[in-house]
Design a protein around this motif. Structure first.
Motif, mmCIF file in Angstrom:
data_model
loop_
_atom_site.group_PDB
_atom_site.id
_atom_site.type_symbol
_atom_site.label_atom_id
_atom_site.label_comp_id
_atom_site.label_asym_id
_atom_site.label_seq_id
_atom_site.Cartn_x
_atom_site.Cartn_y
_atom_site.Cartn_z
ATOM 1 N N SER A 102 -19.842 -5.353 9.587
ATOM 2 C CA SER A 102 -18.945 -5.738 10.682
ATOM 3 C C SER A 102 -17.789 -6.590 10.183
ATOM 4 O O SER A 102 -16.632 -6.400 10.577
ATOM 5 N N ASP A 105 -15.290 -4.582 7.933
ATOM 6 C CA ASP A 105 -14.391 -3.750 8.732
ATOM 7 C C ASP A 105 -13.136 -4.522 9.126
ATOM 8 O O ASP A 105 -12.020 -3.994 9.055
ATOM 9 N N ARG A 106 -13.298 -5.778 9.511
ATOM 10 C CA ARG A 106 -12.134 -6.594 9.897
ATOM 11 C C ARG A 106 -11.169 -6.763 8.726
ATOM 12 O O ARG A 106 -9.954 -6.672 8.902
ATOM 13 N N HIS A 107 -11.697 -7.003 7.541
ATOM 14 C CA HIS A 107 -10.840 -7.261 6.393
ATOM 15 C C HIS A 107 -10.267 -5.969 5.806
ATOM 16 O O HIS A 107 -9.128 -5.945 5.329
ATOM 17 N N ASN A 108 -11.045 -4.890 5.836
ATOM 18 C CA ASN A 108 -10.546 -3.616 5.305
ATOM 19 C C ASN A 108 -9.402 -3.066 6.146
ATOM 20 O O ASN A 108 -8.505 -2.394 5.624
ATOM 21 N N ILE A 109 -9.417 -3.339 7.429
ATOM 22 C CA ILE A 109 -8.307 -2.932 8.287
ATOM 23 C C ILE A 109 -7.014 -3.607 7.839
ATOM 24 O O ILE A 109 -5.921 -3.045 7.957
ATOM 25 N N ARG A 110 -7.143 -4.800 7.258
ATOM 26 C CA ARG A 110 -5.971 -5.567 6.819
ATOM 27 C C ARG A 110 -5.640 -5.335 5.346
ATOM 28 O O ARG A 110 -4.873 -6.077 4.748
ATOM 29 N N ARG A 113 -10.573 -3.758 0.364
ATOM 30 C CA ARG A 113 -11.522 -2.682 0.129
ATOM 31 C C ARG A 113 -12.828 -3.343 -0.294
ATOM 32 O O ARG A 113 -12.989 -3.740 -1.432
ATOM 33 N N THR A 203 -8.416 -11.896 2.174
ATOM 34 C CA THR A 203 -7.852 -12.104 3.503
ATOM 35 C C THR A 203 -8.663 -13.101 4.317
ATOM 36 O O THR A 203 -8.465 -13.219 5.526
#
Length: 216
Positions: A102, A105-110, A113, A203
């Protein structure tokens, strides 16, 4: 600078890896990782870094005896990035992964990887071997130990992993000596997974050094 992956399909033979590595070295490139899937037609994946002509290197590798096909790909680091490793009892591992995925997902969107890898294991010897092996895993950046009782040889392995490879270790609150050897201890497994991702994400504003030795 090129950071790429190269997948080579070839007929396996003695000296194949030597010839591939020699060819890469001739171009002034550096092999950072190798994955070898053996068989009659073996596939070898090379992670390569450096300043070189990618197409010229591909052509040179293709000309090597027994090589059937050479494909240039993105590197595994570009695709999968840094890895969170979670191991221990199945129920606790599942909850740690819930938090880690979970948060990743927040950091990969920004643009990050971060991938999450797990293995449910029981037994002191198996867990100790697995902890030591984390240091040899490509792109492993942090380990979470999830269980109700860990100590003995596992504790020794945790100390070795931290000292030799600099990989931080998060422990769930549990019986045994592992919590005392870990960087810090977290009671809630979901929160442990969340904090593991925050610890390695560029991030996120989180530092293992600032919480080392603490319990949450």
């Amino acid at each position: 600078m090129a950071q790429i992956g190269i997948s080579v399909l070839a007929t396996d033979r003695t000296g194949l890896l030597r010839d591939l590595a020699g060819c890469v070295a001739e171009f002034g490139a550096n092999i950072e990782a190798v994955h070898h899937d053996p068989g009659a037609h073996t596939e070898i994946h090379l992670e390569i870094d450096g300043e070189f002509d990618v197409e010229a290197l591909r052509a040179s590798l293709t000309a090597i005896d027994s090589v059937k096909r050479v494909e240039v790909t993105d590197s595994a680091g570009t695709i999968f990035g840094k890895r969170v490793i979670v191991m221990g009892g199945g129920a606790q591992v599942a909850q740690v992964v819930l938090g880690a995925v979970s948060e990743a997902d927040r950091h990969n969107i920004r643009g990050e990887r971060i991938s999450v890898d797990t293995i449910p294991l029981v037994g002191e010897a198996m867990l100790a071997d697995a902890v030591r092996a984390v240091g040899r895993l490509p792109r492993a950046r942090i380990l979470v130990l999830a269980g109700s009782l860990m100590g003995g040889e596992i504790t020794k392995a945790v100390r070795e992993l931290r000292q030799q490879y600099g990989i931080p270790v998060i422990s769930l609150a549990m019986a045994g000596t592992v919590p005392g050897a870990a960087d810090f201890v977290v009671t809630d497994p979901v929160q442990a997974g969340t904090m593991a991702v925050m610890a390695i994400a560029k991030t996120a504003q989180f530092s293992v050094d600032r919480v080392r030795g603490q319990r949450f």
